[in-house]
Enzyme design. Structure first.
Site, PDB file in Angstrom:
ATOM      1  N   CYS A 169       0.855  -1.180   0.000  1.00  0.00           N
ATOM      2  CA  CYS A 169       0.000   0.000   0.000  1.00  0.00           C
ATOM      3  C   CYS A 169       0.899   1.240   0.000  1.00  0.00           C
ATOM      4  O   CYS A 169       2.121   1.143   0.125  1.00  0.00           O
ATOM      5  CB  CYS A 169      -0.904   0.001   1.224  1.00  0.00           C
ATOM      6  N   HIS A 189       5.671  -5.149   8.686  1.00  0.00           N
ATOM      7  CA  HIS A 189       5.654  -6.551   9.113  1.00  0.00           C
ATOM      8  C   HIS A 189       5.823  -7.488   7.923  1.00  0.00           C
ATOM      9  O   HIS A 189       4.858  -8.066   7.418  1.00  0.00           O
ATOM     10  CB  HIS A 189       4.359  -6.854   9.870  1.00  0.00           C
ATOM     11  N   CYS A 223       2.616   5.734   8.945  1.00  0.00           N
ATOM     12  CA  CYS A 223       1.691   5.894   7.826  1.00  0.00           C
ATOM     13  C   CYS A 223       0.798   7.107   8.082  1.00  0.00           C
ATOM     14  O   CYS A 223       0.245   7.260   9.182  1.00  0.00           O
ATOM     15  CB  CYS A 223       0.838   4.641   7.682  1.00  0.00           C
ATOM     16  N   GLU A 246       0.734  -0.759  16.259  1.00  0.00           N
ATOM     17  CA  GLU A 246      -0.108   0.392  15.936  1.00  0.00           C
ATOM     18  C   GLU A 246      -0.987   0.778  17.116  1.00  0.00           C
ATOM     19  O   GLU A 246      -1.181   1.970  17.406  1.00  0.00           O
ATOM     20  CB  GLU A 246      -0.983   0.094  14.711  1.00  0.00           C
ATOM     21  N   THR A 280      -6.135   0.605  11.979  1.00  0.00           N
ATOM     22  CA  THR A 280      -6.410   0.771  10.549  1.00  0.00           C
ATOM     23  C   THR A 280      -6.458  -0.539   9.772  1.00  0.00           C
ATOM     24  O   THR A 280      -6.864  -0.553   8.607  1.00  0.00           O
ATOM     25  CB  THR A 280      -5.340   1.664   9.895  1.00  0.00           C
ATOM     26  N   SER A 314       1.574  -9.847  10.678  1.00  0.00           N
ATOM     27  CA  SER A 314       0.918  -8.797   9.900  1.00  0.00           C
ATOM     28  C   SER A 314      -0.585  -8.856  10.131  1.00  0.00           C
ATOM     29  O   SER A 314      -1.260  -9.795   9.712  1.00  0.00           O
ATOM     30  CB  SER A 314       1.225  -8.979   8.406  1.00  0.00           C
ATOM     31  N   SER A 315      -1.111  -7.834  10.789  1.00  0.00           N
ATOM     32  CA  SER A 315      -2.537  -7.814  11.123  1.00  0.00           C
ATOM     33  C   SER A 315      -3.399  -7.850   9.867  1.00  0.00           C
ATOM     34  O   SER A 315      -4.354  -8.625   9.768  1.00  0.00           O
ATOM     35  CB  SER A 315      -2.870  -6.571  11.953  1.00  0.00           C
ATOM     36  N   ASN A 316      -3.076  -7.017   8.884  1.00  0.00           N
ATOM     37  CA  ASN A 316      -3.949  -6.960   7.708  1.00  0.00           C
ATOM     38  C   ASN A 316      -3.914  -8.264   6.922  1.00  0.00           C
ATOM     39  O   ASN A 316      -4.913  -8.673   6.334  1.00  0.00           O
ATOM     40  CB  ASN A 316      -3.603  -5.745   6.835  1.00  0.00           C
ATOM     41  N   SER A 348       1.897  -5.348   3.294  1.00  0.00           N
ATOM     42  CA  SER A 348       3.342  -5.207   3.471  1.00  0.00           C
ATOM     43  C   SER A 348       4.131  -6.285   2.731  1.00  0.00           C
ATOM     44  O   SER A 348       5.318  -6.461   2.954  1.00  0.00           O
ATOM     45  CB  SER A 348       3.697  -5.233   4.965  1.00  0.00           C
TER      46      SER A 348
END
Length: 316
Positions: free
Chosen positions: A17, A46, A101, A131, A170, A228-230, A273
């Protein structure tokens, strides 16, 4: 023997991103400007592949400022840091660059504004995530209540239920967060929310692409790091959308071919990421075993770009 046929559905958007791209660029520009070593507090993003690549160029990753020599520059990760971190760096006379970010910084600003207006903050997020630590650290200790689930909302005991505002991490699941927000609004009707949702565009877009391909596939592979959360949320979204086999892999070497079997269709995506080179390697690994037909499923186009800090745009 001929290879079995397989359709690979490639989700778009996927991978880097704008915030991750900016953070990586910040480290690379810092190395160009100041030379090695440049220190980075926490992983810049991450992803092991990205971190190892930057380490090979001269970045040194540490967890605390105490591990950074005062005469070397330090970069704060894309996830953001508590207010105390840049304050300490400034007190030590250190050169520092904030790679937070901009969309995370927006949440920081929201929290500060609501606090200044006398509202108690509720943050929706995962305990211990960098975060979340960074966002909660924008306000004095005890001024942010953390919730993760609807059950957590039921246990909240704010000092004044009529003076609340909420913010979110986020990189959360859009659907799960909507349920928590609904619970907050049902229990605290006066609670104030952000003018625009805090879950970033990249997280939302990648989850939407997974929902689009889920009905077409027998299995989903999400390329991303375990922390990595996302990326982890993409796996959850795939399973919730009906994909019985949805797995997180760091790269092609992590694919469990035996568990995967001989599917007719597989979806591939990548967390925000994860660089595209890892996606290419996964596609190549499938081509080695299957007669692959590649199908792109694009649900949105992204043209967001964030500038690097001025200190890296100025001559030395």
């Amino acid at each position: 023997m001929p290879k079995p046929p397989l359709t690979l559905y490639l989700a778009a958007p996927r991978g880097f991103c704008a915030g991750v791209d900016r953070a990586v660029k910040i480290v690379e520009l810092a190395l160009q400007k100041w030379g090695a070593p440049v220190y980075v507090r926490h992983e810049i993003v991450h992803n092991r592949f990205v971190v190892d690549g930057l380490r090979a160029k001269g970045a040194v990753f540490v967890e605390e400022l105490d591990d950074v020599p005062a005469d070397r520059p330090v970069i704060f990760s894309a996830h953001g840091v508590p207010k105390s971190v840049p304050a300490t760096a400034a007190a030590r006379g250190m050169v520092f660059v904030d790679a937070t970010c901009p969309l995370v910084s927006k949440v920081h600003a929201e929290a500060a504004r609501h606090h200044d207006e006398g509202l108690k903050m509720v943050m929706i997020g995962h305990a211990g995530h960098p975060e979340v630590l960074g966002t909660m650290g924008q306000l004095p200790p005890g001024e942010v209540l953390l919730v993760e689930t609807v059950a957590d909302v039921a246990r909240l005991a704010p000092r004044d239920p009529a003076r609340l505002a909420y913010i979110t991490q986020t990189t959360l699941s859009v659907d799960d967060t909507a349920a928590v927000i609904a619970a907050l609004q049902a229990r605290f009707p006066a609670i104030v929310g952000p003018a625009k949702e805090d879950i970033c565009y990249a997280t939302t877009n990648r989850q939407a692409a997974v929902r689009e391909i889920a009905p077409k596939i027998d299995a989903l592979l999400v390329i991303g790091a375990p922390n990595s959360s996302n990326s982890r949320r993409l796996v959850e979204v795939g399973r919730a959308a009906g994909c019985g086999y949805a797995q997180l892999v760091q790269g092609a070497e992590d694919i469990d071919w035996r568990a995967l079997g001989t599917p007719g269709a597989v979806g591939v995506t990548a967390g925000a990421s994860a660089p595209e080179v890892l996606v290419d390697a996964v596609i190549a690994a499938f081509r080695n075993r299957f007669a692959v037909t590649l199908e792109l499923v694009e649900t949105a186009r992204e043209d967001v770009e964030f500038k690097v800090p001025r200190i890296l745009r100025e001559a030395r």
